[in-house]
Each structure stands twice: as structure tokens, then as C-alpha cells.
Write an enzyme that holds these catalytic residues in place. Structure first.
Site, PDB file in Angstrom:
ATOM      1  N   GLN A 644       0.844  -1.183   0.000  1.00 12.97           N
ATOM      2  CA  GLN A 644       0.000   0.000   0.000  1.00 12.97           C
ATOM      3  C   GLN A 644       0.889   1.246   0.000  1.00 12.97           C
ATOM      4  O   GLN A 644       1.968   1.243   0.588  1.00 12.97           O
ATOM      5  CB  GLN A 644      -0.918   0.007   1.235  1.00 12.97           C
ATOM      6  CG  GLN A 644      -1.961  -1.108   1.210  1.00 12.97           C
ATOM      7  CD  GLN A 644      -2.916  -1.006   2.386  1.00 12.97           C
ATOM      8  OE1 GLN A 644      -2.646  -0.295   3.343  1.00 12.97           O
ATOM      9  NE2 GLN A 644      -4.017  -1.722   2.305  1.00 12.97           N
ATOM     10  N   THR A 920       9.545  -0.423   0.372  1.00  9.29           N
ATOM     11  CA  THR A 920       9.541   0.985  -0.044  1.00  9.29           C
ATOM     12  C   THR A 920       8.336   1.727   0.504  1.00  9.29           C
ATOM     13  O   THR A 920       8.411   2.939   0.777  1.00  9.29           O
ATOM     14  CB  THR A 920       9.544   1.078  -1.587  1.00  9.29           C
ATOM     15  OG1 THR A 920      10.639   0.324  -2.081  1.00  9.29           O
ATOM     16  CG2 THR A 920       9.675   2.508  -2.051  1.00  9.29           C
ATOM     17  N   CYS A 921       7.227   1.035   0.701  1.00  6.28           N
ATOM     18  CA  CYS A 921       6.011   1.688   1.182  1.00  6.28           C
ATOM     19  C   CYS A 921       6.213   2.290   2.560  1.00  6.28           C
ATOM     20  O   CYS A 921       5.711   3.371   2.869  1.00  6.28           O
ATOM     21  CB  CYS A 921       4.845   0.685   1.237  1.00  6.28           C
ATOM     22  SG  CYS A 921       4.481  -0.064  -0.359  1.00  6.28           S
ATOM     23  N   SER A 922       6.959   1.585   3.413  1.00  2.00           N
ATOM     24  CA  SER A 922       7.104   2.031   4.805  1.00  2.00           C
ATOM     25  C   SER A 922       8.542   2.315   5.186  1.00  2.00           C
ATOM     26  O   SER A 922       8.836   2.493   6.367  1.00  2.00           O
ATOM     27  CB  SER A 922       6.515   0.990   5.753  1.00  2.00           C
ATOM     28  OG  SER A 922       7.069  -0.297   5.471  1.00  2.00           O
TER      29      SER A 922
END
Length: 953
Positions: A644, A920-922
Site C-alpha cells: 500500500q 519501499t512503502c514504509s
């Protein structure tokens, strides 16, 4: 009786419009000055104490009636002048008064009222320090201390020197005499003569009797030098009705030209003399000069019986007194004398000078003649003299307080529409007399700021020009003064806000800050500074108290009056600007959703893309997007991939898109040897939508707090903010071209320009090389030492404006679509570049300090080994690791000091078989625990996106 008849006959022979008569009489060592019209029926009498009286008499009677000009009773008159039927008087305080007939506007009061018997202030000249006044038949003229000439009234023969024959009812600036160093002016019936400091004489107006001295009887509508007097160094000039007299001290001769009827030129020559010729002085000239040698200097009568004695005095300048200006002896007297008797006189002098715009503007001109060059580019003020005066009176508190008191009174009555650059000296001088760190000085600076903000646009533009040419040290001091008073006013605004909110007296939305005019001045100074190439660092404009206002509840919501502070971006540092910009973005989202901010699906713009055809999907989304969607927060997903978007995926979208568009194979931008990108010329643009789309992409990145790493030059960000790129920007883009153009500006040898054989063209490269003219007929105009500045300016303008007009306009239109906010315009060009392109230089040790650990301690051997290996990586590989972790090899401006990521132990059973991987999202790096540095190096050498490899030293 016979003598009386002869005198009346002589008076009648002069005829209408004859010269003004001025006579000097001795009375117990005091002077009395008389000024009369042509037939002596109206006379002004100026007494030694500066009081003015009028006398009336008829031509057939010796009786006269005298009255004190009571309207000027409180004025100390220093100069007087009579025209045919009007009069002028100049006060020591620098005010000019006129009265009498006004059919042609000769009173200069802005009307054509037939007659005005009471003296009227010529408001148009308020604030201009006048050196000399003159009244003609039905016109008037004055000259300032710095040589500016103004004229008004009848102009049927061009006697106003304005290039036409239209009458004027207000003073008009004689532009043809600009920088001519005029020191004296005289008026005849319908002509005017001016004298320069170098001794040159110009005449204009009626020439029918040869009174202009140009060997013709033609009228002259603009000032023309009397060629026959060139090099003679004239010291004085006087005008009769249709004649002119000049005195040349080096030859001790009087020259005359014009009408000679009735012996008015002093000898028995022909009636009209068209060129200056010496007068045969009467036998008693020497005796007359000796008898008057102890008298004050006089100017005046053209009559035969006294012309010799008068012109003898002309060689020593005029008897006329000057308006009050500050002199060195005044300063010394104010400081040294302390007795009560002296103090009363000192207060009078202080009041006289510092209650008058004209007197202040006429002071501090220094010892040289540079002030004669006063223009909108040069104030003529010696600022070091102002500073010296301040330092002197600061040591004498009573003098300092008296000066401040008079200045404060004056500030309440400043004009909003000054007509001359000399008017603006006041705005440069006064701040440096208000440097004290007390409430009185702060209040006066605020009043001065209010006066400046009330100036008409053209006047304000002139003041900005003068500020831009102020010496850097004084400009920096000026910034400091207004920054200091702005800090105080803003602090008081915050305190007022807290007090009112605490008492619940008003709505918690506050009110406008105190004295916003000081903030306006600070912003004006900032804009002047930016146009001058930032001589003063931007941090000198920062007002820290704005942070206190921003942190107050409700205080900085977009609906509150304090939001108006954002109109003055110079008072914000970059961190504050980012906060303001974030508040604006949030307020836009709030208008889409509920009052209490919460991210909802309706506020998000879901943006799925396929990695293998990312640009195509991106353009499709943008083509079908509504205006409302650009006001939502972007949520990116890569089709077929997990995760996400917490910020990393949308950042990856912009990074990958920018990398694709920057490839030479894309054919979108011009790839330069400097490593930068620039727009192609308008002729080479292939797709009309290309730059509109790229502009939209960059605007979206800015709105969504992401980096769009296009290697654009600083000139692009100047253009986005409406600022003009300069030669330095061209040197960044094309270093060799920029250096060559600078060399052209620095070259002083005319022969070099001849050998270069350059003209006003530029070679434009495209499918073929084409010569483009920089101006009309540019190919026929050679570049010379005189026009090189124009050539360089046109060259820079062509590169940054003319050659890319269409692609940049498309880019700008798309940028505004993608970023539906306003406050991004608060950023400096360099700041906007960092916000949009990201920071490319990092403190890697600060990065290490900000890391959050999961299942690790900073002292664990694996972590110590990780950072030991990481810090040995080359800079490029460190950036590759950053891209592997966050989706970009740059750090956003929002995270310059607080960029944070996590290192987590995935607690794998067999860490040897696991590479470090990133979410990469977090912003999480999953790092398996292992103690041997060799294995850790292998992990950092692992293959990541697109088989990019880390390398080691």
C-alpha cells in the site's frame, strides 16, 4: 523735479515685460532687498529679518501704499521674484509661495483661476530643495540644489523648455536639462536662460529679438547652448524683457544680446543683437564697483544707470539666501553649546530643518558634485554623512530627542505623489536617524513604513531603484532596522492574540498583525535584494516570531487574518514555508471532506499503473482526470505488486517517470554537456501536449510532497516564480557561452570588437543551423563597446524566453494544473528547486542517527558492521542504496533534517541465504542478523531493482 520726470520717462520706456528690478540698500549694516515689476507699480520688499511687504504705486505718481504680506507672516522668506503681474517667494523652510495673475497657470497651483491675491503654496514642489526661483512675463521657473529645473505658466514661445507650446498650470520637469548641473535661472518676458556650474549658458523660448544669442530670431522649444559663449565660463546671467546679459569674470566683461531699443543694452549699437558681444562699460564702472564692494551680492536691474554695479556683483554669485540645510557647523554647534539661551536657538534650527521635507532632502549631499547626477538610479545622498550625523547627536540625548520629535511630526504629512528623485532622499535618510532600539524609534519607523506604502506605484518604483543602488552595508543596515521593528510588532500581535483568546473576548481567529506596513517594507527590500543578486543573505529577512504565530491554535488556519502574513514570504525560513504550504494543502483537502480532517477514499486519487508501460498509463490518467482529482492526495499502486502506498510508491512513480523522460532516447529535452536539461526551441517541439504533461507531472509531485528529479537549471525555477534569468543562469546552462558573454562585457579595447565582427544575431541549432536576429535588422547592427550590454541582455532573453516561449508556456500551464495551490510561490527559486528536485547532498551520519531499529540495538555487532560498510561506500552507491530503500536517490525537502527509516531483523532461520530487502512503502530495511562483516558486504552487493549493483571502495 526735472530728475523725477527723467526717472518716470525711463520707467515708461522700459515697456511691458521688462526685467525684474532688484535693488540693495544699506541701513546700519543690514540689507533690504526690493523686487519690482516692469513699471514699478508693484514692489516686494524683503526686510533683513525675512519679512515680506508689498508696495503699490502708479506710473504717474511717486506715492505708494505698503502692506505686510500677513499670509506669510510666520515664514522666513529668503528669495523673492516678480513677473509682469505675479510674484514668487521662497521660505527658509523650503516652501514656494506664488500669487497674482494666473491666466496662463503661472502660479503653478494646478488651476487657471484669473487672479489669486493671497500667496498659495506650490504643493507640486513640496519636498524639492530649491536653490533659485525666477518669474518671467507670465511664466515661472525654479532650479533645485541638484540642478533639476522645473517650469510652468505661459509657453506660447517654448519658454518652458518642454519641447512644445502648451501652457502648464503645474510645475513640469525640464528633462532636456537633466544632469546639466544647472545652478542659476533667469526669465525674460517670453524667454528663459539657465547657467550651469561649468559656466555654460542655455537659452530657450522667444528669439525674435535675438535674445537667445543663437545668431537667429527663431524660437527654441528646448534648451540650446549659446555656442558663442562656449568655454567662456560665465558666472552670472540676467534677463530683460527681450534681452540677456552675462558676465565672464576671467575677462571682467559683460556680454549682451537681444533687443537694444532705447539703449537697453547699454550702448548705441543696432536695435537687435543676435550674438553675445561685450558691452562698452560706462566710465564710472570701476568706481561703481568699488563703491559697492562691501555690499551683499546682488542680481537684477538691466537699466543702463545701474547695470555696471550690478554685473560687477554678478561675478560673485547672487545675494540670494538659501533654504535651511544641515551644515557641519550646525552639527558642531548643536553638540558643543548647552546654555539655555543657545538651546532655544538650537531647537529652532532643528525644528526648521527636520520639520521640512525639502530641507532634509537638501542636506547630506556631501562635498562633491555627484549629487548633480541625481536620478531614479542615484539618490545623491552621502549616506556616510547621515551615519556620522547620527553618531554625533546620539552622544547628546536632548538634541537626539528633539530631532526624533520633529521627524515624528513630519512623518504624518509626507506626500504620496512626489515628482522628483530628490523627493526620495528622505526615505533613505530618516531610517538611519531612527536607529535607536526604543519604542519611539520603532514607532517612527512604522510611520515611515506607512508613508512608503501609500506612495503611488511609479513613485514606489523609483524608490526601489534608489534602494537597489544603495551601498551594501547601508542596505544591510536598512534590512536590519525593518526586521527588528517587524519582530517587535509581530511579538506584540501574538501577545495580543493570546490575551484576547484567554479572556474569550473575541473569536479565536485573531486579527491582522500590528503594523503590517513594516512587513511590506521588509518584503519590498527583499524583492529589491533579489533583483540585485542577493547582496544580503535571505536569512537576514527572517522574522523568528512568525513561528510563534504559526504554532498557536487556529492562528494559522487559512481562514484567519494572520494567514495574511504569508503575503510576506521573506519573513519565513524554508521550514516555515514548508509548514505553510502543508497547511494550505490540508485546507484544500478539508474543503473536499468533513471539517475534522480524516483521509477518506473520496479524498484520494487512486492511481494504478503498470510498470512495463508506466508512461502510457500515466498520460492516460492525466488526460482523463478532472480538476477536482488534482486536489486529492495521490495513491499509487503498481499493478501485480503487493503493498500500500504510504508515500514510497508515489515517490517511485515520479522517480521512474522522470528517469524515463530524461533519457536521450526519449527526444523530449535538449541534453546539455553541463548535465542539465533544457527545453527545445519552439521550431523543434514535436508533440504539443508533451510539455503540458511534464509540467502537470512536476506540479503533481510538488502537491503530493514528492521529488521529481529532473535535472533542470535554476533558471526554470526563476521563470516559474516570475523572475527574469540572468547571465549567471546562462553560464550554468552553457558555461562556455556564459563566460564568453561575460568577457564581452569586461572588454575595454574597441579593436577587439572590430576583430570579432559580431552582430545582433544568434545561431539556432535544429535540423539546420539558422541565424536568428535578436532585434530588428540585427544582422546589420555590429556589436560595439557602447551596445554590448544590450546585446548580452537580448542574448540571455532569447535563450530563456523567446526561443522556448511555447514549450515553457505549456509546461507552466500544466504545472498550475497539477499543483492547485498558491503558497508554493513563497519559495525562493533555490528553495523551490530543492523542494521539487530533492536534496542531492546529505549528511549520512545524520541519517544513521535518525534510524529506528526493530529487534536490534545500535550497539549490536551487525548494526555496527552495517554502518562501517555503508560509510565506506562511494557517494553514488550510497545514493543507490537510498533509492533502493525509498524509491528516490534524493531526500525530500520535508525530510532534510529528519529523514527516518527502520532497520529490522526479520529473524530468519538461515540468514546466509537472505539478501537485505526493502519495503519501499514504509521505508523498512529488513537486515538479517549476522556478525561477520564479509557476509554483510555480500548483502550490500546484492542485486536490487533492475539489476543495479552496489559497489565498494
Amino acid at each position: 523735479m526735472a530728475a523725477g520726470r527723467r526717472q518716470r520717462r525711463r520707467r515708461q520706456r522700459r515697456g511691458p515685460g521688462s526685467s525684474t528690478s532688484r535693488e540693495l540698500t544699506q541701513s546700519q549694516g543690514n540689507e533690504k532687498v526690493q523686487c519690482s515689476n516692469h513699471d514699478a507699480t508693484h514692489m516686494l520688499v524683503l526686510s533683513p529679518d525675512g519679512k515680506l511687504s508689498e508696495q503699490w504705486a502708479t506710473a504717474s505718481s511717486s506715492c505708494c501704499k505698503t502692506r505686510l504680506v500677513r499670509e506669510l507672516g510666520d515664514q522666513d522668506i529668503v528669495q523673492i521674484s516678480c513677473g509682469d503681474q505675479h510674484a514668487m517667494a521662497l521660505s527658509r523652510g523650503g516652501e514656494l509661495f506664488t500669487w497674482g495673475e494666473n491666466a496662463h497657470g503661472q502660479l503653478g497651483v494646478g488651476s487657471l483661476t484669473a487672479s489669486i491675491p493671497q500667496p498659495q503654496l506650490v504643493k507640486r514642489l513640496k519636498g524639492i530643495p530649491l536653490a533659485h526661483i525666477a518669474a518671467g512675463g507670465a511664466h515661472s521657473a525654479v532650479v533645485s540644489l541638484s540642478g533639476a529645473v522645473y517650469s510652468w505658466g505661459k509657453n506660447g514661445f517654448g519658454q518652458l523648455g518642454l519641447g512644445d507650446t502648451e501652457d502648464r498650470d503645474c510645475p513640469a520637469y525640464v528633462r532636456a536639462l537633466e544632469h546639466w548641473k544647472t545652478v542659476f535661472i533667469a526669465c525674460g518676458a517670453d524667454h528663459t536662460a539657465v547657467l550651469s556650474k561649468e559656466g555654460l549658458v542655455c537659452t530657450f523660448g522667444a528669439g525674435g529679438a535675438g535674445q537667445l544669442g543663437h545668431n537667429s530670431t527663431q524660437n527654441e522649444l528646448v534648451p540650446r547652448v549659446v555656442a558663442e559663449l562656449w568655454g567662456a565660463r560665465v558666472s552670472q546671467v540676467a534677463c530683460g524683457s527681450q534681452q540677456t546679459l552675462v558676465y565672464v569674470p576671467s575677462l571682467d566683461k559683460v556680454y549682451s544680446f537681444g533687443s537694444g531699443e532705447e539703449g537697453q543694452l547699454g550702448d548705441e549699437r543696432k536695435p537687435n543683437q543676435l550674438i553675445p558681444l561685450p558691452i562698452n562699460s560706462p566710465a564710472n564702472t570701476e568706481k561703481s564697483c568699488q563703491e559697492n564692494s562691501t555690499s551683499q551680492k546682488v542680481t537684477g536691474s538691466i537699466t543702463r544707470e545701474i547695470q555696471s554695479s550690478v554685473l560687477c556683483k554678478m561675478s560673485k554669485n547672487s545675494y540670494l539666501k538659501e533654504i535651511a540645510t544641515l551644515k557641519d557647523e550646525d552639527m558642531d554647534a548643536w553638540i558643543s553649546n548647552s546654555s539655555l539661551q543657545h538651546w532655544e536657538l538650537i531647537k529652532q534650527n532643528i525644528r526648521l530643518i527636520f520639520s521640512s521635507e525639502a530641507c532634509i532632502n537638501g542636506s547630506f549631499l556631501g562635498k562633491s558634485d555627484k549629487h548633480f547626477k541625481t536620478s531614479k538610479e542615484f539618490s545623491g545622498v552621502d549616506m556616510s554623512e547621515v551615519q556620522r550625523f547620527y553618531e554625533k547627536i546620539k552622544k547628546k540625548p536632548e538634541v537626539f530627542q528633539e530631532v526624533q520629535k520633529e521627524i515624528k511630526k513630519l512623518l504624518l504629512s509626507l506626500s504620496s505623489s512626489p515628482i522628483s528623485p530628490e523627493n526620495f532622499r528622505l526615505y533613505l535618510i530618516l531610517p538611519f536617524l531612527l536607529q535607536d532600539n526604543d519604542d519611539s524609534s520603532f514607532r517612527s519607523l512604522s510611520l515611515l513604513a506607512q508613508a512608503i506604502t501609500k506612495l503611488q506605484p511609479k513613485a514606489l518604483q523609483t524608490l526601489e531603484h534608489l534602494l537597489s543602488n544603495l551601498e551594501t552595508s547601508f542596505f544591510r543596515r536598512l534590512v536590519f532596522l525593518y526586521q527588528r521593528v517587524s519582530q517587535k510588532n509581530l511579538s506584540e500581535s501574538v501577545m495580543d492574540f493570546c490575551r484576547r483568546c484567554g479572556n474569550i473576548l473575541i473569536s479565536p481567529y485573531g486579527r491582522n498583525p500590528r503594523e503590517p506596513e513594516t512587513l511590506q517594507i521588509l518584503q519590498i527590500l527583499y524583492q529589491v535584494n533579489s533583483r540585485a543578486g542577493f547582496r544580503v543573505l535571505a536569512k537576514n529577512f527572517y522574522v523568528p516570531q512568525v513561528r510563534d504565530a504559526m504554532l498557536m491554535p487556529f492562528c494559522f488556519c487559512a481562514e484567519t487574518p494572520l494567514w495574511n502574513l504569508t503575503k510576506y514570504p521573506c519573513i519565513f525560513n524554508m521550514e516555515d514555508k514548508l509548514l505553510v504550504y502543508g497547511i494550505e494543502r490540508k485546507s484544500i483537502a478539508l474543503r473536499l471532506g468533513p471539517i475534522v480532517y480524516r483521509m477518506t477514499a473520496q479524498e484520494q486519487w487512486l492511481f494504478p499503473v503498470r510498470r512495463q508501460c508506466l508512461l502510457q498509463d500515466l498520460w492516460n490518467h492525466l488526460n482523463s482526470a478532472s480538476t477536482q482529482q488534482f486536489r486529492s492526495t495521490l495513491k499509487v499502486s503498481f499493478v501485480g505488486e503487493m503493498g500500500q502506498d504510504g508515500g514510497g510508491l508515489r515517490q517511485e512513480l515520479f522517480s521512474v517517470a522522470a528517469r524515463s523522460l530524461c533519457q536521450p532516447s526519449s527526444g523530449v529535452f535538449r541534453q546539455l554537456a553541463s548535465g542539465l536539461l533544457w527545453f527545445p526551441s519552439q521550431q523543434a517541439t514535436s508533440c504539443e501536449d508533451t510539455f503540458f504533461r511534464i509540467g502537470t507531472l512536476c506540479g503533481m509531485a510538488l502537491y503530493n510532497s514528492c521529488v521529481a528529479p529532473f535535472p533542470f537549471p535554476g533558471a526554470l525555477y526563476k521563470k516559474l516564480l516570475g523572475l527574469a534569468p540572468a547571465l549567471q543562469d546562462l553560464e550554468e546552462l552553457w558555461p562556455a557561452v556564459g563566460r564568453n558573454l561575460q568577457a564581452i562585457l569586461d572588454e575595454e579595447d574597441d579593436r577587439i570588437f572590430e576583430s570579432l565582427e559580431m552582430d545582433f544575431t544568434i545561431m539556432e541549432e535544429g535540423d539546420s543551423v539558422v541565424a536568428v536576429e535578436l532585434k530588428e535588422n540585427g544582422a546589420s547592427i555590429p556589436v560595439t563597446k557602447d551596445n554590448r550590454k544590450e546585446y548580452v541582455d537580448l542574448y540571455v532573453n532569447y535563450v530563456f524566453n523567446e526561443s522556448i516561449r511555447k514549450p515553457f508556456e505549456d509546461f507552466m500551464q500544466g504545472f498550475l494544473r497539477g499543483c492547485p495551490t498558491e503558497k508554493w510561490k513563497m519559495f525562493l527559486p533555490t528553495e523551490l528547486q530543492i523542494v521539487l528536485q530533492g536534496q542531492t547532498k546529505f549528511d549520512w551520519h545524520l541519517l544513521e542517527k535518525n534510524v529506528i531499529y526493530g529487534n536490534y540495538q545500535p550497539s549490536d555487532k551487525t548494526i555496527r558492521n552495517f554502518w562501517a560498510v555503508f560509510h565506506k561506500l562511494p557517494e553514488d552507491n550510497k545514493k543507490k542504496f537510498l533509492a533502493f530503500l525509498s524509491g528516490s536517490d534524493r531526500i525530500s525537502a520535508y525530510e532534510l533534517e529528519r529523514f527516518t527509516f527502520s532497520i529490522v531483523d526479520p529473524q530468519e532461520a538461515n540468514p546466509d541465504e537472505m539478501y537485505p530487502c526493502a519495503n519501499t512503502c514504509s521505508l523498512i530495511l529488513f537486515l538479517p542478523r549476522y556478525s561477520r562483516k564479509r557476509i554483510l558486504k555480500k548483502m550490500l552487493l546484492c542485486s536490487i531493482e533492475h539489476d543495479e549493483m552496489f559497489g565498494l571502495l
